[in-house]
Design a protein around this motif. Sequence first.
Motif, PDB file in Angstrom:
ATOM      1  N   SER A  35      39.333  25.581  77.584  1.00 19.69           N
ATOM      2  CA  SER A  35      38.899  26.620  78.506  1.00 19.69           C
ATOM      3  C   SER A  35      39.842  26.605  79.679  1.00 19.69           C
ATOM      4  CB  SER A  35      37.457  26.384  78.974  1.00 19.69           C
ATOM      5  OG  SER A  35      37.366  25.120  79.583  1.00 19.69           O
ATOM      6  N   ALA A  36      39.500  27.376  80.718  1.00 16.13           N
ATOM      7  CA  ALA A  36      40.354  27.442  81.883  1.00 16.13           C
ATOM      8  C   ALA A  36      40.320  26.129  82.641  1.00 16.13           C
ATOM      9  CB  ALA A  36      39.919  28.578  82.798  1.00 16.13           C
ATOM     10  N   GLN A  37      39.185  25.468  82.687  1.00 15.92           N
ATOM     11  CA  GLN A  37      39.075  24.188  83.380  1.00 15.92           C
ATOM     12  C   GLN A  37      39.862  23.123  82.660  1.00 15.92           C
ATOM     13  OE1 GLN A  37      34.996  23.134  83.879  1.00 15.92           O
ATOM     14  NE2 GLN A  37      35.119  23.534  86.046  1.00 15.92           N
ATOM     15  N   ALA A  38      39.879  23.145  81.389  1.00 11.93           N
ATOM     16  CA  ALA A  38      40.629  22.149  80.621  1.00 11.93           C
ATOM     17  C   ALA A  38      42.119  22.387  80.822  1.00 11.93           C
ATOM     18  CB  ALA A  38      40.271  22.239  79.138  1.00 11.93           C
ATOM     19  N   ASP A  39      42.504  23.589  80.962  1.00 11.07           N
ATOM     20  CA  ASP A  39      43.912  23.883  81.197  1.00 11.07           C
ATOM     21  C   ASP A  39      44.316  23.391  82.583  1.00 11.07           C
ATOM     22  OD1 ASP A  39      44.516  25.027  78.751  1.00 11.07           O
ATOM     23  OD2 ASP A  39      44.118  27.077  79.419  1.00 11.07           O
TER      24      ASP A  39
END
Length: 195
Positions: free
Chosen positions: A180-184
């Motif tokens: 997701s965006a947080q993992a990125d």
Amino acid sequence: MADANAAVEHGLDHEGAEITGAETAHTAGTEHHAEPLFLGFAPPVAVVSTSMIVLLAILVWKGVPKLVTGGLDSKIAEIKAQLAEAKTLRAEAEALRKEYADKIAGAEKDAVAMLDHARHEAEAIVAKAETDAVEVVARREKMAQDKIGAAEFAAITDLRNQAAAAAAAAARGLIAANHSAQADKALVDQAIAGI
């Protein structure tokens, strides 16, 4: 005639010689004839002999022996000339025979030399053809191996490209599903911190 018979009766022949009893009996039964004479004085044998002598003398006087010997000499000279010509012709024939025999021997040697030369050329052509055939086979083998290598390389490259594309698609799908965006953001922060 009566004298001759009387002489025979007395035992004498016509020349007056005494004859024997056997001759008397023989001559008494036959009549003796007088020999004919030429012109009343020459017997025929003397006439024939004299005429032959006169004929031979005329022939000698007119030069008949010279004509005969001259004719014979000309015939002898002609025969000698023919013999000389025959010897010359024979010598020429012998020379021609020798010349043609030499030519035949030379032609046979030339034929043998030509056959040997042709045999050597044929052997050289066969050897060159064998060498060329080996070289052609080696070149074609190398070309075939190069084509096979190129085909293998192309196949491997194609498989790698397909594998890379498949891996990228799979990674994209996984990344899209799991990140997701947080993992990125966390990955980016981690990468920055590592620098």
